[in-house]
Each structure stands twice: as structure tokens, then as C-alpha cells.
Write a protein that holds these residues in place. Structure first.
Motif, PDB file in Angstrom:
ATOM      1  N   TYR A   1      36.508  42.507  48.822  1.00 20.24           N
ATOM      2  CA  TYR A   1      37.190  43.804  48.480  1.00 20.24           C
ATOM      3  C   TYR A   1      37.309  44.825  49.781  1.00 20.24           C
ATOM      4  O   TYR A   1      38.050  45.192  50.240  1.00 20.24           O
ATOM      5  CB  TYR A   1      36.927  44.306  47.306  1.00 20.24           C
ATOM      6  N   ASP A   2      35.875  45.163  49.968  1.00 19.25           N
ATOM      7  CA  ASP A   2      35.587  46.155  50.842  1.00 19.25           C
ATOM      8  C   ASP A   2      34.323  45.955  51.803  1.00 19.25           C
ATOM      9  O   ASP A   2      33.420  44.958  51.318  1.00 19.25           O
ATOM     10  CB  ASP A   2      35.390  47.584  50.133  1.00 19.25           C
TER      11      ASP A   2
ATOM     12  N   TRP B   1      44.271  41.562  46.041  1.00 23.36           N
ATOM     13  CA  TRP B   1      43.484  42.685  45.623  1.00 23.36           C
ATOM     14  C   TRP B   1      44.210  43.953  45.838  1.00 23.36           C
ATOM     15  O   TRP B   1      45.355  43.977  46.715  1.00 23.36           O
ATOM     16  CB  TRP B   1      42.446  42.746  46.862  1.00 23.36           C
TER      17      TRP B   1
ATOM     18  N   THR C   1      41.244  49.842  43.883  1.00 29.27           N
ATOM     19  CA  THR C   1      40.307  49.932  42.734  1.00 29.27           C
ATOM     20  C   THR C   1      39.953  51.310  42.549  1.00 29.27           C
ATOM     21  O   THR C   1      39.462  51.950  43.362  1.00 29.27           O
ATOM     22  CB  THR C   1      39.135  49.040  43.007  1.00 29.27           C
TER      23      THR C   1
ATOM     24  N   GLU D   1      37.460  54.507  41.886  1.00 21.76           N
ATOM     25  CA  GLU D   1      36.082  54.457  42.435  1.00 21.76           C
ATOM     26  C   GLU D   1      35.280  54.239  41.430  1.00 21.76           C
ATOM     27  O   GLU D   1      34.019  53.688  41.457  1.00 21.76           O
ATOM     28  CB  GLU D   1      35.819  56.006  42.976  1.00 21.76           C
TER      29      GLU D   1
ATOM     30  N   ARG E   1      34.656  50.708  41.170  1.00 22.19           N
ATOM     31  CA  ARG E   1      34.083  49.828  42.174  1.00 22.19           C
ATOM     32  C   ARG E   1      32.465  50.529  42.260  1.00 22.19           C
ATOM     33  O   ARG E   1      31.687  49.571  42.576  1.00 22.19           O
ATOM     34  CB  ARG E   1      34.869  50.630  43.475  1.00 22.19           C
TER      35      ARG E   1
ATOM     36  N   ALA F   1      36.343  44.961  41.304  1.00 24.60           N
ATOM     37  CA  ALA F   1      37.372  45.466  41.996  1.00 24.60           C
ATOM     38  C   ALA F   1      38.599  44.827  41.323  1.00 24.60           C
ATOM     39  O   ALA F   1      38.566  43.755  40.744  1.00 24.60           O
ATOM     40  CB  ALA F   1      37.215  45.031  43.323  1.00 24.60           C
TER      41      ALA F   1
ATOM     42  N   CYS G   1      40.003  41.924  36.802  1.00 25.07           N
ATOM     43  CA  CYS G   1      38.821  42.727  37.522  1.00 25.07           C
ATOM     44  C   CYS G   1      37.844  41.220  38.140  1.00 25.07           C
ATOM     45  O   CYS G   1      37.984  40.369  37.390  1.00 25.07           O
ATOM     46  CB  CYS G   1      37.832  43.662  36.715  1.00 25.07           C
TER      47      CYS G   1
ATOM     48  N   ALA H   1      33.499  42.549  43.482  1.00 24.53           N
ATOM     49  CA  ALA H   1      34.108  42.912  44.805  1.00 24.53           C
ATOM     50  C   ALA H   1      33.578  42.154  45.995  1.00 24.53           C
ATOM     51  O   ALA H   1      34.526  41.986  46.930  1.00 24.53           O
ATOM     52  CB  ALA H   1      33.850  44.463  45.206  1.00 24.53           C
TER      53      ALA H   1
END
Length: 167
Positions: free
Chosen positions: A71-72, A121, A124, A126, A129, A134, A148, A151
Motif C-alpha cells: 500500500y504505502d 488498492w 485508505t 488514516e 492505516r 489498507a 481490508c 498494508a
């Protein structure tokens, strides 16, 4: 820009009442670079009118060819084993994009069935997250599902859908 114009003209239901001239005058250099990246990764971007705002969003039938990403950045760096080279949020940001949110994803699914064999994806909240999760979406059994996952997970069949606003 020609591919976007062709999609725009082929799918007026995605942006009722909007003219190509309304769109073309807003495509500055940064947006054109973002558009080129999405064409290169088979995102099939088109204009979406959602709640009286215009977006250029990925309408490819399956998740665009920017897959096998978590995800990030925080999730990527937090993986103990086999981290992917990048993440959905990092790729989006570096290309002038943002992930579509849940409401936009659902609106897109109302117009065209997307992600029947893949998943994407999506942006999401905060608070979710912060707990390590995510969101992603897909379409199965003629229904759209929002799920979900951790992440830091990544799969060959999960990419991300991106957009950028116009105006």
C-alpha cells in the motif's frame, strides 16, 4: 491525449454534459505527464463526473499494470522479508496521481464492472492505516466488494486505481 479523447467520446455516460473542450483546456504539462504514465501502465484513463467534480480515473477492466506493490512506503519499509521495490502510494505520488477513494471506486463500478479477476488498492482512511490495514476493492458475483488487508501485503493480481482532479 488522443487515447483519452477517444475514450471520452466513446463513454459519454461517464461524464454527462461535459465537453471535450472543458477537459482539454485543463490538461497542463503535469497532467499530461500523469496521463502518459497511466497509458503506459494500461490504466485506460477516462473522465469521470462525480458529485459535480471532474476526475481523470483509471477505467481499465482489470487493475492496471502497476501491480505487486504494497500500500504505502511505511508498509514497504516495515516488511521483514521480501519487500517490493515500491508501493501504490509512492508510485501514485511520483506520477502526480492519488489513489481513488472508496466512494469514487464504487461510482466507477456503477458505470463499468472493474476488477473481476484482479483487485485494486484504494485510498485508505488514516485511522485504519494507523492500525496497519489498507483498503482494496474488486468485483465478484456481480457485486462490488471493499475489503481490508495488511498494508504490507502485495500480490501479482493487485495493483491500484488512480485519479487526478480537473478544475
Amino acid at each position: 491525449m488522443d487515447a483519452l479523447k477517444a475514450r471520452f467520446e466513446s463513454h459519454p455516460e461517464r461524464h454527462p454534459g461535459v465537453t471535450w473542450e472543458d477537459v482539454a483546456r485543463q490538461l497542463d504539462d503535469a497532467r499530461l505527464r500523469a496521463l502518459a504514465y497511466r497509458e503506459e501502465t494500461c490504466g485506460e484513463p477516462d473522465v469521470l463526473l462525480y458529485q459535480e467534480l471532474l476526475y481523470v480515473a483509471d477505467f481499465s477492466p482489470e487493475s492496471p499494470q502497476r501491480r505487486s506493490v504494497c500500500y504505502d512506503r511505511a508498509a514497504r519499509l516495515g516488511r521483514k522479508r521480501n519487500p517490493p521495490a515500491t508501493s501504490a502510494c509512492e508510485l501514485a505520488e511520483s506520477n502526480g496521481l492519488e489513489l481513488v477513494d472508496e466512494k469514487i471506486y464504487l461510482a466507477m463500478q456503477e458505470l463499468d464492472p472493474l476488477d473481476a479477476r484482479t483487485s485494486s488498492w484504494i485510498k485508505t482512511p488514516e485511522d485504519m492505516r494507523a492500525q496497519g490495514g489498507a483498503l482494496f476493492g474488486s468485483r465478484r458475483y456481480d457485486r462490488t466488494f471493499i475489503y481490508c488487508n495488511g498494508a504490507d501485503s502485495y500480490y501479482a493480481a493487485r495493483g491500484f486505481r488512480a485519479c487526478f482532479p480537473l478544475e
